[in-house]
Design a protein around this motif. Sequence first.
Motif, PDB file in Angstrom:
ATOM      1  N   GLY A  62     -10.220  -3.560  -5.052  1.00  0.00           N
ATOM      2  CA  GLY A  62      -8.975  -4.312  -5.163  1.00  0.00           C
ATOM      3  C   GLY A  62      -8.324  -4.478  -3.801  1.00  0.00           C
ATOM      4  O   GLY A  62      -8.145  -3.498  -3.073  1.00  0.00           O
ATOM      5  N   VAL A  63      -7.965  -5.717  -3.455  1.00  0.00           N
ATOM      6  CA  VAL A  63      -7.409  -6.015  -2.135  1.00  0.00           C
ATOM      7  C   VAL A  63      -6.216  -6.958  -2.267  1.00  0.00           C
ATOM      8  O   VAL A  63      -5.953  -7.512  -3.333  1.00  0.00           O
ATOM      9  N   HIS A  64      -5.512  -7.135  -1.165  1.00  0.00           N
ATOM     10  CA  HIS A  64      -4.390  -8.077  -1.108  1.00  0.00           C
ATOM     11  C   HIS A  64      -4.926  -9.499  -1.241  1.00  0.00           C
ATOM     12  O   HIS A  64      -5.977  -9.830  -0.686  1.00  0.00           O
ATOM     13  N   PHE A  70      -5.307  -7.312   7.093  1.00  0.00           N
ATOM     14  CA  PHE A  70      -5.622  -6.267   6.115  1.00  0.00           C
ATOM     15  C   PHE A  70      -6.568  -6.747   5.022  1.00  0.00           C
ATOM     16  O   PHE A  70      -7.571  -6.096   4.753  1.00  0.00           O
ATOM     17  N   GLY A  71      -6.254  -7.852   4.386  1.00  0.00           N
ATOM     18  CA  GLY A  71      -7.143  -8.376   3.369  1.00  0.00           C
ATOM     19  C   GLY A  71      -6.865  -9.846   3.136  1.00  0.00           C
ATOM     20  O   GLY A  71      -5.805 -10.199   2.617  1.00  0.00           O
ATOM     21  N   PHE A  72      -7.797 -10.702   3.531  1.00  0.00           N
ATOM     22  CA  PHE A  72      -7.614 -12.140   3.329  1.00  0.00           C
ATOM     23  C   PHE A  72      -8.962 -12.843   3.468  1.00  0.00           C
ATOM     24  O   PHE A  72      -9.821 -12.402   4.249  1.00  0.00           O
ATOM     25  N   PRO A  73      -9.180 -13.914   2.725  1.00  0.00           N
ATOM     26  CA  PRO A  73     -10.416 -14.681   2.878  1.00  0.00           C
ATOM     27  C   PRO A  73     -10.288 -15.655   4.045  1.00  0.00           C
ATOM     28  O   PRO A  73      -9.272 -16.334   4.193  1.00  0.00           O
ATOM     29  N   ARG A 125      -5.237  -1.884  -0.568  1.00  0.00           N
ATOM     30  CA  ARG A 125      -4.323  -3.018  -0.555  1.00  0.00           C
ATOM     31  C   ARG A 125      -3.014  -2.644   0.125  1.00  0.00           C
ATOM     32  O   ARG A 125      -1.980  -2.591  -0.513  1.00  0.00           O
ATOM     33  N   ASN A 126      -3.025  -2.317   1.397  1.00  0.00           N
ATOM     34  CA  ASN A 126      -1.835  -1.907   2.164  1.00  0.00           C
ATOM     35  C   ASN A 126      -0.790  -1.232   1.273  1.00  0.00           C
ATOM     36  O   ASN A 126       0.355  -1.636   1.181  1.00  0.00           O
ATOM     37  N   THR A 127      -1.231  -0.133   0.637  1.00  0.00           N
ATOM     38  CA  THR A 127      -0.398   0.566  -0.342  1.00  0.00           C
ATOM     39  C   THR A 127       0.118   1.882   0.230  1.00  0.00           C
ATOM     40  O   THR A 127      -0.663   2.697   0.739  1.00  0.00           O
ATOM     41  N   SER A 128       1.431   2.106   0.134  1.00  0.00           N
ATOM     42  CA  SER A 128       2.056   3.305   0.694  1.00  0.00           C
ATOM     43  C   SER A 128       1.840   4.514  -0.208  1.00  0.00           C
ATOM     44  O   SER A 128       1.995   4.441  -1.428  1.00  0.00           O
ATOM     45  N   TRP A 129       1.503   5.613   0.411  1.00  0.00           N
ATOM     46  CA  TRP A 129       1.335   6.900  -0.271  1.00  0.00           C
ATOM     47  C   TRP A 129       2.716   7.502  -0.470  1.00  0.00           C
ATOM     48  O   TRP A 129       3.411   7.856   0.479  1.00  0.00           O
ATOM     49  N   GLY A 250      -3.131   3.618   2.623  1.00  0.00           N
ATOM     50  CA  GLY A 250      -4.507   4.061   2.434  1.00  0.00           C
ATOM     51  C   GLY A 250      -5.038   3.739   1.066  1.00  0.00           C
ATOM     52  O   GLY A 250      -4.283   3.380   0.147  1.00  0.00           O
ATOM     53  N   PRO A 251      -6.362   3.864   0.872  1.00  0.00           N
ATOM     54  CA  PRO A 251      -6.991   3.549  -0.408  1.00  0.00           C
ATOM     55  C   PRO A 251      -6.617   4.535  -1.513  1.00  0.00           C
ATOM     56  O   PRO A 251      -6.310   5.702  -1.252  1.00  0.00           O
ATOM     57  N   VAL A 252      -6.675   4.045  -2.739  1.00  0.00           N
ATOM     58  CA  VAL A 252      -6.316   4.814  -3.920  1.00  0.00           C
ATOM     59  C   VAL A 252      -7.483   4.762  -4.898  1.00  0.00           C
ATOM     60  O   VAL A 252      -8.133   3.721  -5.046  1.00  0.00           O
TER      61      VAL A 252
END
Length: 365
Positions: A62-64, A70-73, A125-129, A250-252
């Motif tokens: 799963g990505v942005h 960070f995550g894009f086509p 997905r640029n997700t905050s911990w 970070g990844p989850v």
Amino acid sequence: MIRRVLAMAALGLCLAACDRPERPAAAPSRPAAKAPAAPIAYTPADSPTLKAVRQRGYVSCGVHPGLPGFGFPDVRGEWQGLDADVCRAVAAATLGDAKKVRFVPVPAQDRFGPLQSGRVDLLARNTSWTFARDAGLGLEFTAVTYYDGQGFLAPRALGLTSAEELSGARVCVQADTASEGNLADFFNARGLRYRAVTAASEEEARRLYEDEACDVFTADISALAASRSLMRAPNAHVILPNVISKEPLGPVVRQGDPAWTDIVRWAIYALVLGEELGLTSRTVEQARETAVDPETRRLLGLEGDLGPLLGLQKDWAYQVIRQVGAYHEIFRRDVGADSALKLDRGLNALWNAPKPGLMYAPPMR
């Protein structure tokens, strides 16, 4: 007279007894030393996620939907960015091929749903911990891939030097994100007035900001740099110096599969250790032939048989670095000097760099 002689004899016997050295007390007997117990042989736990990944032949990540850096086509439809490269690192570690990834765009409002339901194997997905996310969602954060913080993007023409000057401002922010809560905390703690202009996505927030529906735009600083790179006049906007939050990204993964958590975690640490040990995607193959440093040899699978502890091949980390690169290569091309974002390493420098940062991996032993 006789009594005196007897008394003198008794005194002599007493003095003789006092001068006699005492016998040492017998040492207490000690139990015989036991031989140290042999270490318990460890059998790696099976990972249901790893098994599923190998059966289907790819990692579902799963990505942005579209965040530069960070995550894009790209224009060819190929996914780029730091998070996308983390997904590739996991594929290289588990399948031996960094290309065996299927990217699943995930919106911010339901970023955890596809992970909880099993639709994706990991979320990058640029997700905050945060505490609530870690403890309350049945999920595990694996490792920090980017140390970030929330900031403000403002028109250069306003001449602002601090977010403390934003009393009464209209602030664009993405709804249902940590940024929205951090914004409220920042202004309320300082007794400043503001009006939130909420948007469903970062793209919409950027559009509202460019159309002057708000005065400033707030998000993670990396996201602000990404948005600025897409604007009509990037140099007309400045990121204010204030950092109002800690955002370790970070990844989850799902809880309940600790072996998979370790696999994702150590795929990330392999990138960091690769940089620390002076390896690159171009030099790692030669290093397998010439390395004498014990930690480098363990990382590359030449000693120690560490990969099988995670159910991986011995050369899993070698494949990660060879196919994806070490952390500094990924940083430079995705968000650093070779990217449109031009972000400095800052907190994301290695712990032992000339300007030390927070990037640190446990030892490979």
